[in-house]
Design an enzyme around this catalytic site. Structure first.
Site, mmCIF file in Angstrom:
data_model
loop_
_atom_site.group_PDB
_atom_site.id
_atom_site.type_symbol
_atom_site.label_atom_id
_atom_site.label_comp_id
_atom_site.label_asym_id
_atom_site.label_seq_id
_atom_site.Cartn_x
_atom_site.Cartn_y
_atom_site.Cartn_z
ATOM 1 N N GLU A 30 -4.304 -6.574 12.030
ATOM 2 C CA GLU A 30 -3.863 -5.264 11.275
ATOM 3 C C GLU A 30 -4.817 -3.909 11.335
ATOM 4 O OE1 GLU A 30 -0.678 -6.130 7.818
ATOM 5 O OE2 GLU A 30 -2.621 -5.197 6.809
ATOM 6 N N TRP B 28 0.495 -1.166 -0.187
ATOM 7 C CA TRP B 28 -0.024 0.106 0.186
ATOM 8 C C TRP B 28 1.061 1.240 -0.113
ATOM 9 C CZ3 TRP B 28 -4.764 -0.899 -1.158
ATOM 10 C CH2 TRP B 28 -5.452 -2.047 -0.721
ATOM 11 N N ASP C 288 7.403 -7.633 -0.175
ATOM 12 C CA ASP C 288 6.805 -8.818 -0.779
ATOM 13 C C ASP C 288 7.663 -9.328 -2.262
ATOM 14 O OD1 ASP C 288 5.309 -10.849 -1.779
ATOM 15 O OD2 ASP C 288 3.349 -9.992 -1.340
#
Length: 346
Positions: A302, A237, A325
């Site tokens: 989260e 994000w 990632d």
């Protein structure tokens, strides 16, 4: 019959003695006065000297305090990375490769002889898939050269892989006590971590990180990451607009963040700070889960972390370099990946 002059002489003699005594007393009083004046003068000198010594010691202590207190500008240079955001609106540093001077930080933290804790939760399939790789890579890259304690929270110690640690590194096994009331493994982990922090962790380490086990360290994760409250920016994000952040949007939830608000979206795989700060978050997280459960709501771990960090601004943020990632194409802003987060295993 005693002659008259004898009496007069006697009186006269007695008179001479009284005068001599008086003179002696005056001389004695004069000496005492001089002694008192001298003593008083010496006392004043001692007080003045003591005051100078005190001022000198205070200056030395002030210099020492200034030396102990590391300023942000001593080790952090945000201008080194004009391609990315390096400082938050509340002036907390965002750590990117190139923005920090590790030599300055090493000199400071080595003198303090700190100990850093790393807590990891490993149960079920995650033990077989990741625990050994996590520990091996952490042993190599996490806070090298410093005292480190790995806190491994497990429900089955028979699955513990062989552990070979380098110097200054130890590990402690912590039993995960499950409660049938709670099915969420994040809640179970945090409830257990809360207990262990209170019982002994807070007395053993200066800083504490909590990490998920589905990660592998790739490069040095060093003292530039230490702070009172340390948050990890989410790789998914970071490069997106804030309007799209997946915050909890239900107003009745304890994790609720309204549209138009929020700073960043934080990754729950890495969170750290002082033991007190980590404990403070866990307490708020537990309260939020309990409140939502009472209202028939359920949010994810989260979301609670993001709500806590929205209200309690972190003092240091780690760029996506610290938790990337590998399933994503690596953009040019990511210079050195510190940790590879394996999201597909979740």
């Amino acid at each position: 019959m005693i002659p008259r002059h004898s009496t007069n002489e006697s009186v006269s003699y007695t008179g001479q003695t009284s005068k001599g005594i008086k003179q002696s007393q005056e001389r004695m009083n004069s000496k005492w006065k001089m002694l008192l004046l001298t003593s008083f003068a010496l006392l004043l000198m001692l007080i003045k000297h003591r005051s100078r010594i005190k001022n000198h010691l205070e200056k030395i202590d002030l210099c020492w305090e200034n030396e102990k207190e590391l300023r942000l500008s001593d080790w952090f240079n945000p201008k080194k990375r004009p391609d990315v955001k390096t400082t938050t609106d509340w002036f907390a540093p965002i750590i990117w490769e190139g923005t920090y001077n590790r030599q300055v930080l090493e000199k400071y933290y080595k003198r303090l002889n700190i100990t850093i804790g790393l807590a990891v939760f490993a149960t079920g399939k995650f033990v077989d898939q990741y625990l050994e790789k996590f520990l091996q890579s952490a042993n190599k890259h996490f806070m090298t050269g410093y005292n480190v304690i790995f806190y491994i929270l497990m429900d089955d110690f028979s699955k513990l892989p062989p552990i070979e640690l380098g110097p200054l590194r130890t590990f402690k096994l912590c039993t995960v006590l499950k409660q049938h009331v709670w099915k969420d493994f994040n809640y179970i982990y945090m409830k257990n971590l809360d207990t262990y922090i209170i019982e002994h962790i807070q007395h053993e380490v200066d800083f504490l990180f909590s990490m998920t086990v589905n990660q592998i360290f790739k490069n040095d994760f060093g003292v530039e990451t230490l702070g009172e409250s340390v948050a990890q920016l989410h790789a998914w994000w970071y490069f997106r607009h804030a309007e799209n952040f997946p915050y909890e949007r239900r107003p009745k939830s304890a994790a609720f963040i309204p549209f138009g608000e929020g700073d960043f979206y934080y990754q729950s795989a890495v969170f750290g700070g002082t033991p007190r700060e980590v404990l403070a978050f866990i307490k708020e997280y537990q309260k939020g889960v309990t409140s939502d459960n009472r209202n028939g709501l359920k949010s994810i771990y989260e979301h609670y972390l993001n709500k806590y960090l929205f209200i309690n601004k972190p003092t240091k943020l780690l760029s996506p370099e610290y938790n990337w990632d590998p399933n994503f194409r690596t953009p040019p802003q990511i210079k050195h990946v510190k940790i590879a987060w394996h999201s597909k295993s979740i």
